[in-house]
Enzyme design. Structure first.
Site, PDB file in Angstrom:
ATOM      1  CB  CYS A 114     -41.357  18.215 -27.250  1.00 58.12           C
ATOM      2  SG  CYS A 114     -42.067  19.722 -26.538  1.00 58.12           S
ATOM      3  CG  ASP A 136     -39.732  23.395 -23.579  1.00 53.63           C
ATOM      4  OD1 ASP A 136     -40.228  23.736 -24.674  1.00 53.63           O
ATOM      5  OD2 ASP A 136     -40.411  23.191 -22.557  1.00 53.63           O
ATOM      6  CG  HIS A 158     -40.910  27.644 -21.958  1.00 54.91           C
ATOM      7  ND1 HIS A 158     -41.427  27.585 -23.232  1.00 54.91           N
ATOM      8  CD2 HIS A 158     -41.131  26.419 -21.411  1.00 54.91           C
ATOM      9  CE1 HIS A 158     -41.919  26.374 -23.442  1.00 54.91           C
ATOM     10  NE2 HIS A 158     -41.747  25.642 -22.363  1.00 54.91           N
ATOM     11  CG  ASP A 164     -37.506  19.757 -25.631  1.00 60.04           C
ATOM     12  OD1 ASP A 164     -36.742  20.243 -26.473  1.00 60.04           O
ATOM     13  OD2 ASP A 164     -38.703  20.076 -25.549  1.00 60.04           O
ATOM     14  CG  HIS A 178     -41.480  23.527 -18.100  1.00 59.28           C
ATOM     15  ND1 HIS A 178     -42.789  23.958 -18.154  1.00 59.28           N
ATOM     16  CD2 HIS A 178     -41.142  23.255 -19.385  1.00 59.28           C
ATOM     17  CE1 HIS A 178     -43.230  23.926 -19.397  1.00 59.28           C
ATOM     18  NE2 HIS A 178     -42.246  23.512 -20.175  1.00 59.28           N
ATOM     19  CE  LYS A 231     -38.977  21.674 -28.204  1.00 62.45           C
ATOM     20  NZ  LYS A 231     -39.869  22.096 -27.101  1.00 62.45           N
TER      21      LYS A 231
HETATM   22  C1  VGL Z   1     -42.624  19.469 -23.197  1.00 60.45           C
HETATM   23  C2  VGL Z   1     -44.457  19.857 -21.888  1.00 60.45           C
HETATM   24  C3  VGL Z   1     -44.149  21.193 -21.826  1.00 60.45           C
HETATM   25  C4  VGL Z   1     -41.772  18.482 -23.931  1.00 60.45           C
HETATM   26  C5  VGL Z   1     -42.303  20.800 -23.161  1.00 60.45           C
HETATM   27  O1  VGL Z   1     -40.567  18.760 -24.163  1.00 60.45           O
HETATM   28  O2  VGL Z   1     -42.292  17.404 -24.282  1.00 60.45           O
HETATM   29  N1  VGL Z   1     -43.702  18.996 -22.562  1.00 60.45           N
HETATM   30  N2  VGL Z   1     -43.070  21.656 -22.470  1.00 60.45           N
HETATM   31 ZN    ZN Z   2     -42.322  23.589 -22.218  1.00 58.44          ZN
END
Ligand code: VGL
Ligand code: ZN
Length: 195
Positions: A142, A59, A61, A17, A78, A103
């Site tokens: 993550c 990430d 979403h 990420d 985000h 993911k």
């Molecule tokens: C993450 C918070 C929300 C990460 C992803 O990649 O660590 N943290 N979504």
């Molecule tokens: Zn996230």
């Protein structure tokens, strides 16, 4: 320069990420998140030289993801699919050889781990991987989840401290996450020096 570990023929690099929204100025900015980029670029060079595979999770979403505050979750909006915030950091030396693993793409599932509801484990096994080197953002979410999953899936796991940063919602969360990883059998290296 002396390397903390040598890349072997059963290793893979898993970059977690490293996306704009997690960098300073992003929607869910991780303090010093941008500082992992040059360290990871060095690591990518070493893995390429060794002919070993590189995976980059993102990430990914939907706009109404359950982890967003608007849906009762803990996070600001985000890494929405297709937005600039979800793009990889521009300084990251990605190329066609890097396998991208999306993911946490389902509205009603919160999946911090790069292994959760993805084919990452199968892809690693296809490449005869036995050990994964996990780097990226964020240490306390993550990266933590991905490293713990790796161990649960039967892989050896290494985390390079210099190549991760924490959200630290509560100060110390990043350190606690590293301790949790060590306890689970993850090898945490302070730094990977590459020559
Ligand atoms: C993450 C918070 C929300 C990460 C992803 O990649 O660590 N943290 N979504
Ligand atoms: Zn996230």
């Amino acid at each position: 320069m002396q390397a903390a570990f040598d890349v072997g023929m059963h290793d893979a690099l898993v970059i977690v990420d490293v996306q704009n929204d997690f960098l300073p100025g992003g929607a869910l900015a991780v303090s010093e998140g941008d500082q992992v980029v040059p360290v990871i670029n060095d690591l990518m060079r070493v893995f390429r030289r060794a002919g070993r595979p590189i995976f980059a999770t993102r990430d990914w979403h939907p706009a109404n993801h359950c982890s967003f505050k608007s849906q009762g979750g803990p996070w600001p909006v985000h890494c929405v699919q297709g937005t600039s915030g979800a793009e990889f950091a521009s300084g990251l030396d990605l190329d066609d050889d890097v396998v991208i693993v999306s993911k946490d793409f389902e509205q009603d599932v919160n999946a911090y781990s790069g292994f959760e509801r993805t084919d990452l484990a199968a892809r690693l096994r296809d490449e005869a991987v036995e050990r994964v080197v996990v780097v990226g953002l964020a240490t306390d979410y993550c990266v933590l989840s991905t490293a713990l999953s790796a161990v649960q899936e039967g892989f050896d796991a290494v985390v390079v401290e210099d190549a991760v940063r924490a959200v630290d919602v509560v100060p110390g969360d990043g350190e606690a996450a590293l301790a949790k990883m060590r306890q689970a059998g993850v090898t945490v290296h302070a730094v990977q020096k590459v020559g």
